[in-house]
Motif scaffolding. Structure first.
Motif, mmCIF file in Angstrom:
data_model
loop_
_atom_site.group_PDB
_atom_site.id
_atom_site.type_symbol
_atom_site.label_atom_id
_atom_site.label_comp_id
_atom_site.label_asym_id
_atom_site.label_seq_id
_atom_site.Cartn_x
_atom_site.Cartn_y
_atom_site.Cartn_z
ATOM 1 N N CYS A 166 0.826 -1.213 0.000
ATOM 2 C CA CYS A 166 0.000 0.000 0.000
ATOM 3 C C CYS A 166 0.859 1.261 0.000
ATOM 4 C CB CYS A 166 -0.930 0.009 1.204
ATOM 5 S SG CYS A 166 -2.285 -1.169 1.090
ATOM 6 N N MET A 167 1.945 1.224 0.758
ATOM 7 C CA MET A 167 2.823 2.393 0.818
ATOM 8 C C MET A 167 3.504 2.642 -0.525
ATOM 9 S SD MET A 167 4.495 2.205 4.607
ATOM 10 C CE MET A 167 3.536 2.748 6.027
ATOM 11 N N VAL A 168 3.856 1.561 -1.230
ATOM 12 C CA VAL A 168 4.422 1.730 -2.566
ATOM 13 C C VAL A 168 3.374 2.345 -3.486
ATOM 14 C CG1 VAL A 168 5.301 0.523 -4.599
ATOM 15 C CG2 VAL A 168 6.125 -0.115 -2.337
ATOM 16 N N GLU A 169 2.152 1.812 -3.432
ATOM 17 C CA GLU A 169 1.080 2.322 -4.296
ATOM 18 C C GLU A 169 0.773 3.788 -3.992
ATOM 19 O OE1 GLU A 169 -0.687 0.985 -6.831
ATOM 20 O OE2 GLU A 169 0.459 -0.877 -6.804
ATOM 21 N N GLN A 170 0.894 4.173 -2.715
ATOM 22 C CA GLN A 170 0.612 5.558 -2.310
ATOM 23 C C GLN A 170 1.845 6.447 -2.412
ATOM 24 O OE1 GLN A 170 -0.963 5.094 1.643
ATOM 25 N NE2 GLN A 170 -2.789 3.998 0.937
ATOM 26 N N CYS A 223 12.422 1.568 -3.680
ATOM 27 C CA CYS A 223 13.693 2.262 -3.937
ATOM 28 C C CYS A 223 13.828 2.663 -5.400
ATOM 29 C CB CYS A 223 14.864 1.382 -3.510
ATOM 30 S SG CYS A 223 15.029 1.232 -1.718
ATOM 31 N N SER A 224 13.302 1.832 -6.304
ATOM 32 C CA SER A 224 13.349 2.182 -7.723
ATOM 33 C C SER A 224 12.535 3.438 -7.986
ATOM 34 C CB SER A 224 12.813 1.030 -8.578
ATOM 35 O OG SER A 224 13.631 -0.095 -8.472
ATOM 36 N N LEU A 225 11.335 3.481 -7.425
ATOM 37 C CA LEU A 225 10.475 4.651 -7.640
ATOM 38 C C LEU A 225 11.061 5.897 -6.978
ATOM 39 C CD1 LEU A 225 7.016 2.918 -7.127
ATOM 40 C CD2 LEU A 225 7.893 3.869 -9.273
ATOM 41 N N ALA A 226 11.771 5.694 -5.860
ATOM 42 C CA ALA A 226 12.396 6.823 -5.157
ATOM 43 C C ALA A 226 13.759 7.182 -5.739
ATOM 44 C CB ALA A 226 12.548 6.486 -3.676
ATOM 45 N N LYS A 227 14.187 6.408 -6.756
ATOM 46 C CA LYS A 227 15.515 6.596 -7.369
ATOM 47 C C LYS A 227 16.635 6.486 -6.338
ATOM 48 C CE LYS A 227 13.916 9.392 -11.277
ATOM 49 N NZ LYS A 227 12.479 9.118 -11.067
ATOM 50 N N SER A 228 16.458 5.525 -5.412
ATOM 51 C CA SER A 228 17.466 5.270 -4.384
ATOM 52 C C SER A 228 18.453 4.217 -4.879
ATOM 53 C CB SER A 228 16.787 4.774 -3.101
ATOM 54 O OG SER A 228 17.744 4.203 -2.224
ATOM 55 N N PHE A 284 -3.115 -2.740 -10.570
ATOM 56 C CA PHE A 284 -1.785 -2.321 -10.140
ATOM 57 C C PHE A 284 -1.460 -0.996 -10.841
ATOM 58 C CE2 PHE A 284 -1.833 -6.980 -9.768
ATOM 59 C CZ PHE A 284 -1.717 -7.064 -8.384
ATOM 60 N N VAL A 285 -2.015 0.065 -10.265
ATOM 61 C CA VAL A 285 -2.069 1.349 -10.949
ATOM 62 C C VAL A 285 -0.706 2.029 -11.043
ATOM 63 C CG1 VAL A 285 -3.111 3.650 -10.927
ATOM 64 C CG2 VAL A 285 -4.475 1.655 -10.282
ATOM 65 N N THR A 286 0.075 2.006 -9.955
ATOM 66 C CA THR A 286 1.355 2.721 -9.949
ATOM 67 C C THR A 286 2.297 2.239 -11.049
ATOM 68 O OG1 THR A 286 1.207 3.276 -7.600
ATOM 69 C CG2 THR A 286 3.403 3.294 -8.586
ATOM 70 N N PRO A 287 2.576 0.914 -11.171
ATOM 71 C CA PRO A 287 3.453 0.488 -12.267
ATOM 72 C C PRO A 287 2.807 0.698 -13.638
ATOM 73 C CG PRO A 287 2.570 -1.419 -11.126
ATOM 74 C CD PRO A 287 2.217 -0.223 -10.304
ATOM 75 N N ALA A 288 1.468 0.643 -13.693
ATOM 76 C CA ALA A 288 0.788 0.879 -14.969
ATOM 77 C C ALA A 288 1.033 2.307 -15.449
ATOM 78 C CB ALA A 288 -0.710 0.621 -14.817
ATOM 79 N N ILE A 289 0.877 3.264 -14.547
ATOM 80 C CA ILE A 289 1.098 4.668 -14.906
ATOM 81 C C ILE A 289 2.557 4.893 -15.292
ATOM 82 C CG2 ILE A 289 1.149 7.032 -14.003
ATOM 83 C CD1 ILE A 289 -1.329 6.283 -12.340
ATOM 84 N N SER A 290 3.475 4.301 -14.524
ATOM 85 C CA SER A 290 4.905 4.434 -14.851
ATOM 86 C C SER A 290 5.194 3.876 -16.239
ATOM 87 C CB SER A 290 5.752 3.701 -13.807
ATOM 88 O OG SER A 290 5.605 4.276 -12.532
ATOM 89 N N SER A 291 4.571 2.743 -16.578
ATOM 90 C CA SER A 291 4.792 2.126 -17.882
ATOM 91 C C SER A 291 4.258 3.007 -19.005
ATOM 92 C CB SER A 291 4.110 0.752 -17.930
ATOM 93 O OG SER A 291 4.686 -0.122 -16.988
#
Length: 224
Positions: free
Chosen positions: A18-22, A96-101, A202-209
């Motif tokens: 959930c935290m990743v999605e948010q 970490c990928s989404l945060a560019k860590s 799975f909205v977050t990776p969908a939007i990123s894609s």
């Protein structure tokens, strides 16, 4: 609240997801690292090049001379502790990928290490895709980047986990396809990942894609 760690793992996993999605990414990473420590799979909270080099060497040694067939036919993971650790390495990599860590590379390599040492898990497709992504970021041999991207896709097809399919498509689309195939195939891969992600929730990776699809189309000189 559960009485034991086993009782709490599902809740922790749902919390991390959930935290990743948010996009509460730093908190998601902290949760994953904390749970991994509790599971006896300690993970550093800070990045260092020395840690990266050690994890990379461990993966290269574990790969040895294994062929694609060897990798696809690894036994299923049996160690329950390692099996319980895999989802938290997975969500740690995502956050970490989404945060560019730079910790993302360490999560990717640890996923690969557990897969190679302990066997295939439903998260292993992302292990191979994230490894290909990491090799690409390190400007490693393009043939190997493409190879491990293809292994990742074959594993995710075999295990049929929609969430993992979205991430695998996204990762290999931006790292392991265009190095050997026309850029059109990467664009089509991002489009497919976006469609699968939206259809399965799975909205977050969908939007990123879908954003990556636009970036690649723009870079190729296409009209948006």
């Amino acid at each position: 609240y559960g009485a034991t760690l086993d009782d709490k793992l599902l809740a922790y996993s749902a919390l991390a997801r959930c935290m990743v999605e948010q996009e509460n990414l730093h908190r998601a990473t902290d949760v994953c690292i904390d749970v991994l420590h509790q599971l006896g799979e300690p993970f550093p909270s800070k990045f260092s090049k020395l840690r990266l080099a050690k994890e990379f060497v461990r993966v290269r040694r574990a790969l040895g001379g294994k062929s694609d067939a060897d990798l696809l036919n690894l036994p299923r993971m049996a160690d329950n502790t390692k099996k319980r650790s895999m989802p938290f390495l997975l969500y740690g990599f995502f956050s970490c990928s989404l945060a560019k860590s730079p910790l993302a590379a360490l999560f990717a390599l640890r996923l690969m290490n557990l897969t190679l040492r302990c066997g295939l898990h439903e998260s292993s497709s992302v292990a191979f895709a994230s490894y290909a992504f990491t090799l690409s970021a390190l400007q490693y041999d393009a043939d190997e980047v493409y190879r491990f991207g293809q292994v990742a896709f074959k594993i995710v097809e075999a295990w049929n986990v929609p969430e993992h399919l979205v991430y695998v498509l996204m990762l290999i689309g931006c790292s392991a396809i265009h190095v050997r195939r026309p850029v059109l195939e990467s664009i089509q891969t991002f489009r497919y990942a976006g469609t699968v992600g939206i259809e399965t929730g799975f909205v977050t990776p969908a939007i990123s894609s879908l954003l990556l699809e636009c970036v690649y189309m723009f870079s190729a000189g296409w009209k948006l």
